[in-house]
Design an enzyme around this catalytic site. Structure first.
Site, PDB file in Angstrom:
ATOM      1  N   LEU A 103       0.633  -1.467  -0.183  1.00  8.70           N
ATOM      2  CA  LEU A 103       0.035  -0.014  -0.084  1.00  8.70           C
ATOM      3  C   LEU A 103       1.033   1.130   0.189  1.00  8.70           C
ATOM      4  CD1 LEU A 103      -2.551  -1.061   2.702  1.00  8.70           C
ATOM      5  CD2 LEU A 103      -2.882  -1.272  -0.227  1.00  8.70           C
ATOM      6  N   GLN A 104       1.838   0.942   0.332  1.00 12.54           N
ATOM      7  CA  GLN A 104       3.474   2.179   0.538  1.00 12.54           C
ATOM      8  C   GLN A 104       3.125   2.865  -1.026  1.00 12.54           C
ATOM      9  OE1 GLN A 104       6.072   0.654  -0.796  1.00 12.54           O
ATOM     10  NE2 GLN A 104       7.527   2.908   0.281  1.00 12.54           N
ATOM     11  N   ASP A 157       8.889  -7.346 -11.990  1.00 14.98           N
ATOM     12  CA  ASP A 157       9.749  -6.736 -10.524  1.00 14.98           C
ATOM     13  C   ASP A 157      10.604  -8.171 -10.190  1.00 14.98           C
ATOM     14  OD1 ASP A 157       8.532  -8.741  -9.746  1.00 14.98           O
ATOM     15  OD2 ASP A 157       8.350  -7.991  -7.422  1.00 14.98           O
ATOM     16  N   ASN A 158      10.835  -9.091 -11.794  1.00 11.97           N
ATOM     17  CA  ASN A 158      12.188  -9.979 -11.407  1.00 11.97           C
ATOM     18  C   ASN A 158      12.579 -10.019 -13.144  1.00 11.97           C
ATOM     19  OD1 ASN A 158      11.180 -12.431 -12.728  1.00 11.97           O
ATOM     20  ND2 ASN A 158       9.144 -11.079 -11.715  1.00 11.97           N
ATOM     21  N   CYS A 161      12.906  -5.381  -4.225  1.00 11.77           N
ATOM     22  CA  CYS A 161      12.029  -4.170  -3.308  1.00 11.77           C
ATOM     23  C   CYS A 161      12.246  -4.823  -2.186  1.00 11.77           C
ATOM     24  CB  CYS A 161      11.206  -3.796  -4.460  1.00 11.77           C
ATOM     25  SG  CYS A 161      11.421  -2.638  -5.801  1.00 11.77           S
ATOM     26  N   LYS A 165      -5.197  -9.091  -6.884  1.00  3.65           N
ATOM     27  CA  LYS A 165      -5.192  -7.873  -7.062  1.00  3.65           C
ATOM     28  C   LYS A 165      -5.201  -7.882  -8.516  1.00  3.65           C
ATOM     29  CE  LYS A 165      -0.178  -7.084  -5.582  1.00  3.65           C
ATOM     30  NZ  LYS A 165       1.407  -6.657  -6.038  1.00  3.65           N
ATOM     31  N   CYS A 197      16.536 -15.339   6.693  1.00  2.41           N
ATOM     32  CA  CYS A 197      16.320 -14.278   6.777  1.00  2.41           C
ATOM     33  C   CYS A 197      14.575 -13.831   5.512  1.00  2.41           C
ATOM     34  CB  CYS A 197      17.316 -13.353   5.055  1.00  2.41           C
ATOM     35  SG  CYS A 197      17.722 -14.252   3.796  1.00  2.41           S
TER      36      CYS A 197
END
Length: 393
Positions: free
Chosen positions: A79-80, A138-139, A196, A94, A352
């Site tokens: 949401l940012q 994004d990849n 990201c 989405k 991680c």
């Protein structure tokens, strides 16, 4: 307007003339151009950070059909920057969120849903239904896939990418111009470039880059202006500065060159090194060994459990961690200096978010003499397969 002009795309209704009045006043658009937009079919790959502003402005501009490829759900961390979606849509599709919002922006636009990942099996079919593709991915596997499909089909490809404070835009696949492979022949090693989620991104940055992608798509449809073909536009938000890099078509490019060696789509996960074959849990398998979530859970419940080290950043640890299972927190950048905080008499498992940083951490620990492994898939997989109560962002 001549009779020939009116024999092309369908005319505009009265409410469309009102809606697009500011376009009609532009000499470069006018009614002829607006009808071209109405007849255009644009594919958006991804309805996230870049896809959100691109979709909003293409819909507002009156592009007749917007295809959206997206298989994800809205997450609170989206949401940012992903302005297509709102808080009420968290946890929901989405693509449905995007369709509802775009219909509200412009009910004249047909939103065509493709609720799946773009793959080498479906890309030619999906991309082939549209006039051009806008990259909101994004990849690296998806970027190479979009590029190659567009080249093979003769479609232009509006590229965009963002990370931290910097973004890039270009138009690939224009006649005589370069493709993405001319700029990046091969992808970087897996894990070399953070995504990201791990590297961060300024929320407004995708708005700038996605809007520029919409501009390029509209210009291409209209046939106006100078497209970003042969030019990579780089935006530095910290310095508020644009710079441009010239790109030439590579005559030896394997996809768009004079004698292309690749004439079909390939397995892009393998090409980009993101589909690593499962590594043995034993040392010596090449790099640090990995352990999957189920085996780690079993080992932690045994008589001689391994030590856990969380190598993420402090804010990630604060959101959710495995401290209840004995994990200690040492960011990967501090690991060598603080390795003495880990026990030397039992194995260590680093984790991680996705397993990329922890592989690096495990290799560093191995070099220091520790018996170290990495949690395959990271805390994301642990939350999916072992403990859904763990929060991961």
């Amino acid at each position: 307007m001549s009779d020939d002009d009116r024999s092309g795309p369908s005319p505009l209704a009265r409410d469309e003339l009102i809606r697009y009045a500011r376009h009609l006043a532009l000499p470069e658009v006018g009614e002829v151009g607006q009808r071209k937009l109405k007849a255009a079919r644009v594919l958006l790959v991804g309805a996230g950070g870049l896809g959100s502003p691109a979709a909003l402005y293409l819909a507002a501009a009156g592009v007749g059909a917007l295809g959206i490829v997206e298989d994800d759900v809205v997450d609170a961390t989206n949401l940012q920057r992903q302005v297509l979606h709102g808080t009420s849509w968290v946890g929901r599709s989405k693509i449905e969120s995007a369709a509802e919002r775009l219909h509200d922006v412009n009910p004249h636009v047909a939103v065509e849903r493709h609720p799946r990942r773009l793959t080498s099996r479906n890309a030619l079919d999906i991309v082939g239904r549209y006039d051009l593709a806008v990259d909101g991915s994004d990849n690296f596997p998806t970027r190479y896939l979009i590029n190659d499909a567009c080249v093979l089909l003769g479609r232009p490809y509006v590229y965009g990418a963002v990370l931290r404070w910097e973004g890039q835009v270009a138009l690939f696949g224009a006649p005589g111009g370069p493709c993405y492979r001319c700029l990046f022949r091969e992808p970087p090693p897996a894990g070399f470039v953070p995504d990201c989620a791990e590297g961060g991104v300024l929320g407004v940055l995708p708005g700038v880059i996605g809007s520029l992608q919409a501009v390029e798509a509209i210009k291409w449809i209209l046939g106006k202006g100078a497209p970003l073909a042969g030019r990579l536009l780089i935006f530095d938000a910290l310095e508020l500065r644009f710079r441009e890099v010239r790109i030439s078509r590579d005559a030896c490019c394997p996809v768009c060159g004079d004698q292309p060696s690749q004439k079909t789509l390939i397995d892009y996960e393998i090409f980009c090194g993101t589909a690593r074959s499962a590594r043995s849990a034993a040392p010596g398998a090449g790099g640090a060994p990995e352990i999957d979530a189920a085996r780690l859970a079993e080992a932690l419940g045994g008589s001689d459990p391994p030590a856990l080290v969380d190598v993420r950043e402090p804010w990630e640890w604060d959101v959710g961690n495995l401290e209840a299972l004995g994990a200690v927190h040492i960011p990967v950048a501090e690991l060598v200096d603080r390795a003495d905080e880990l026990p030397g008499d039992r194995p260590v498992v680093a984790y991680c978010r996705t397993g990329a940083r922890s592989l690096d951490a495990a290799e560093r620990l191995q070099a220091l003499g520790y018996e170290a492994k990495s949690l395959r898939g990271g805390l994301l997989v642990w939350a999916q397969e072992v403990d859904p109560e763990v929060t991961v962002v």
